[in-house]
Design a protein around this motif. Structure first.
Motif, mmCIF file in Angstrom:
data_model
loop_
_atom_site.group_PDB
_atom_site.id
_atom_site.type_symbol
_atom_site.label_atom_id
_atom_site.label_comp_id
_atom_site.label_asym_id
_atom_site.label_seq_id
_atom_site.Cartn_x
_atom_site.Cartn_y
_atom_site.Cartn_z
ATOM 1 N N MET A 154 -0.154 7.178 10.903
ATOM 2 C CA MET A 154 1.293 7.343 10.753
ATOM 3 C C MET A 154 1.615 8.764 10.280
ATOM 4 S SD MET A 154 2.741 4.651 11.764
ATOM 5 C CE MET A 154 4.421 4.649 11.145
ATOM 6 N N GLY A 155 0.885 9.213 9.282
ATOM 7 C CA GLY A 155 1.146 10.541 8.719
ATOM 8 C C GLY A 155 0.920 11.637 9.746
ATOM 9 N N MET A 204 3.551 11.540 12.487
ATOM 10 C CA MET A 204 4.856 12.057 12.072
ATOM 11 C C MET A 204 4.854 13.580 12.003
ATOM 12 S SD MET A 204 6.720 9.588 12.053
ATOM 13 C CE MET A 204 8.114 10.647 11.691
ATOM 14 N N ASN A 244 0.434 4.427 0.395
ATOM 15 C CA ASN A 244 0.300 5.427 1.462
ATOM 16 C C ASN A 244 0.897 4.949 2.775
ATOM 17 O OD1 ASN A 244 -0.978 6.943 -0.436
ATOM 18 N ND2 ASN A 244 -3.035 6.680 0.419
ATOM 19 N N ILE A 245 0.772 3.636 3.015
ATOM 20 C CA ILE A 245 1.362 3.095 4.245
ATOM 21 C C ILE A 245 2.876 3.092 4.124
ATOM 22 C CG2 ILE A 245 1.570 1.035 5.700
ATOM 23 C CD1 ILE A 245 -1.352 0.491 5.207
ATOM 24 N N LEU A 283 9.172 16.604 11.024
ATOM 25 C CA LEU A 283 9.175 16.913 9.584
ATOM 26 C C LEU A 283 9.119 18.413 9.344
ATOM 27 C CD1 LEU A 283 6.630 14.205 8.378
ATOM 28 C CD2 LEU A 283 9.110 14.039 8.547
ATOM 29 N N GLU A 312 0.858 -1.199 0.000
ATOM 30 C CA GLU A 312 0.000 0.000 0.000
ATOM 31 C C GLU A 312 0.888 1.240 0.000
ATOM 32 O OE1 GLU A 312 -3.300 0.784 0.195
ATOM 33 O OE2 GLU A 312 -4.044 -1.279 -0.017
ATOM 34 N N THR A 314 -4.212 3.299 8.921
ATOM 35 C CA THR A 314 -2.788 3.174 9.239
ATOM 36 C C THR A 314 -2.003 4.346 8.665
ATOM 37 O OG1 THR A 314 -3.048 0.796 9.101
ATOM 38 C CG2 THR A 314 -0.800 1.613 9.135
ATOM 39 N N SER A 315 -2.265 4.650 7.385
ATOM 40 C CA SER A 315 -1.476 5.741 6.806
ATOM 41 C C SER A 315 -1.859 7.080 7.419
ATOM 42 C CB SER A 315 -1.584 5.750 5.283
ATOM 43 O OG SER A 315 -2.909 5.944 4.895
ATOM 44 N N THR A 337 -6.629 -0.309 6.797
ATOM 45 C CA THR A 337 -5.519 0.047 5.924
ATOM 46 C C THR A 337 -5.380 1.563 5.764
ATOM 47 O OG1 THR A 337 -5.742 -2.095 4.897
ATOM 48 C CG2 THR A 337 -4.522 -0.448 3.667
ATOM 49 N N GLY A 392 4.126 6.535 5.040
ATOM 50 C CA GLY A 392 4.090 6.814 6.484
ATOM 51 C C GLY A 392 5.145 6.030 7.242
ATOM 52 N N VAL A 393 5.221 4.720 6.975
ATOM 53 C CA VAL A 393 6.134 3.865 7.732
ATOM 54 C C VAL A 393 7.588 4.204 7.406
ATOM 55 C CG1 VAL A 393 6.894 1.480 8.096
ATOM 56 C CG2 VAL A 393 4.459 1.991 7.993
ATOM 57 N N THR A 412 8.844 7.046 6.358
ATOM 58 C CA THR A 412 9.179 8.320 6.998
ATOM 59 C C THR A 412 9.477 8.108 8.477
ATOM 60 O OG1 THR A 412 7.620 9.351 5.487
ATOM 61 C CG2 THR A 412 8.399 10.706 7.303
#
Lengths: 120, 348
Positions: B146-147, B150, A12-13, B156, A10, B142-143, B139, A16-17, A19
């Motif tokens: 995480m985003g 961060m 997008n994951i 960042l 994926e 998760t992003s 799914t 994120g991961v 980074t």
């Protein structure tokens, strides 16, 4: 610098991961299917593998079993990262040799903590 | 109506109907039953039912009925049996009746098997759907987690206080989405009997402390007094510890949401006969009478509520009832609400 292999399909994951790991000073290799996961693990010998279960070509359970049966990769810790919350999946992954099982979603701190259990 | 018509009606009832004596020997069965037993056109009167139906759970029910001359207590679990009919897996609901025949005078067992395969299949589709939906939620979440995590960490680049506030709002709403996905999954599993309870003798004090540990901070934050009132001699309860902690956490969490600043929440437990009654009382605005019954149903929300999906209490009810307990509400508008539930005491 320690090397982590991220096996995830994926986009997008991955962003994120990746980074999250780079900020924590890890070198990150990314592959998006099970076949490349095995190949890269053998060639690159990462210090840890983050492995999704539902992958193109070869699924995560099989990847896990393969890597744990190969002399050159069997000692690399494998942390499964998956959206499969069923107890059955966890059991299968652990049987396949996974060292740890994290269900999605997770936060950056949780991921760092989990990784630190295996590599300093 | 002429007597022959009744016989015809018996034959054609669209359920499998079987009549046996008190030794489970077949006295009569209708057309559908013959199809089910695979004996169409044969005379099977006088033969034992065990010869035709291979279902230990059903035989246990029949044995119990004839042995004690009493219909066993049938519930959602024991009354549904699985049969292999010509290679296909089918589900039937069993109903039973004992009565006396007139001629010759003798006790008889009448039982019917209703085909509920289609309902079972629909339940399975529903569970499958929720499993897929729950997965599909995880799914993208998760992003997002995480985003947001961060960016929020500042690693960042710098963020403004307002920016941080927005990120925190996103995080908290994502947590809500995740809870919704989890709840839907849990609920559908429980409804199809997927989640089995791991029963053991559990300390009431441990359950309540574990539940409150995660909520104390929230209460302090909102300036709500959250305390317990527990006698020192409570017995152990027979429970699945994690699920009961979930129930208490959910009830106290609701109370926190609906109680104004400076209010209070009391968690109590008392023994009443062979049960322990847990209760969570708040000084919130109370719940109108019209909701007292249906508040434990799925997707029921109170007007002016805080926007949950209306699943928490439905899950609480499933869990409590699976333990053989009950859950109820007493509430008065303007004064507050008390949610209570009962759990059997332990065996130890």
């Amino acid at each position: 610098m320690q090397k982590i292999l991220l096996v995830e399909d994926e986009k997008n994951i991955i962003l994120g991961v990746k980074t999250c790991l780079e900020v924590a000073n890890y070198q990150v290799l990314v592959v998006e299917d099970g076949e490349k996961a095995i190949e890269t693990a053998v060639n690159e010998r990462p210090d840890l593998i983050l492995l999704d279960l539902m992958l193109p070509k070869i699924d995560g359970f099989t990847v896990c079993r393969e890597l744990k049966s190969k002399e050159e990769t069997k000692n690399i810790p494998i942390v499964v990262l998956t959206a499969k919350v069923e107890e059955e999946s966890r059991r299968r992954a652990m049987e396949a040799g996974a060292d740890s099982y994290m269900t999605k979603p997770f936060r950056p701190e949780e991921l760092w903590q989990e990784i630190k259990k295996f590599i300093v | 109506m002429p007597l022959e018509n009744y016989e015809l009606i018996f034959r054609e009832i669209p359920e499998a109907v079987i009549l046996t004596d008190m030794e489970c020997r077949i006295l009569a069965c209708n057309t559908l039953a013959e199809e089910l037993l695979g004996t169409k056109g044969e005379d099977i009167r006088g033969r034992r039912i065990q010869a035709f139906l291979n279902s230990p759970p059903l035989m246990n029910l029949l044995d119990e009925a004839v042995m004690f001359a009493r219909v066993p207590a049938l519930n959602h679990e024991n009354s549904v049996i699985e049969l292999n009919i010509r290679g296909k897996r089918k589900y039937y609901k069993v109903s039973m009746k004992l009565f006396e025949l007139q001629d010759p005078k003798s006790k008889t067992l009448l039982f019917t098997l209703t085909d509920i395969t289609i309902i079972k299949e629909m339940e399975q589709h529903k569970t499958d759907f929720f499993a897929v939906a729950s997965h599909e939620f995880r799914t993208p979440l998760t992003s997002i987690f995480m985003g947001v995590g961060m960016i929020k960490s500042g690693q960042l680049g710098q963020i403004t206080p307002r920016g941080k506030e927005i990120l925190e709002a996103i995080e908290s709403d994502c947590t809500r989405l995740l809870q919704l996905a989890n709840n839907l999954l849990d609920l559908s599993r429980m409804e199809t009997g997927w989640i089995s309870l791991e029963l053991e003798d559990v300390s009431v004090y441990d359950v309540i402390n574990a539940a409150l540990a995660t909520l104390k901070l929230q209460a302090e934050h909102k300036n709500i007094a959250l305390y317990t009132k527990l006698p020192s001699d409570l017995p152990l309860v027979r429970a699945d510890v994690n699920k009961i902690i979930w129930v208490v956490t959910n009830l106290v969490g609701n109370a926190l949401r609906y109680t104004e600043e400076k209010g209070s929440i009391i968690v109590k437990a008392i023994r009443k006969g062979s049960r322990v009654i847990f209760s969570v009382a708040d000084t919130g605005k109370g719940i109108p009478d019209t909701y007292h019954e249906k508040i434990f149903q799925k997707f029921v929300q109170i007007d002016g509520g805080t926007g949950g999906a209306g699943l928490g209490l439905a899950i609480c009810k499933e869990i409590v009832e699976a333990h053989g307990g009950e859950i109820w509400l007493k509430s008065e508008l303007g004064k507050g609400s008390t949610f209570s539930f009962s759990i059997p005491v332990g065996r130890g």
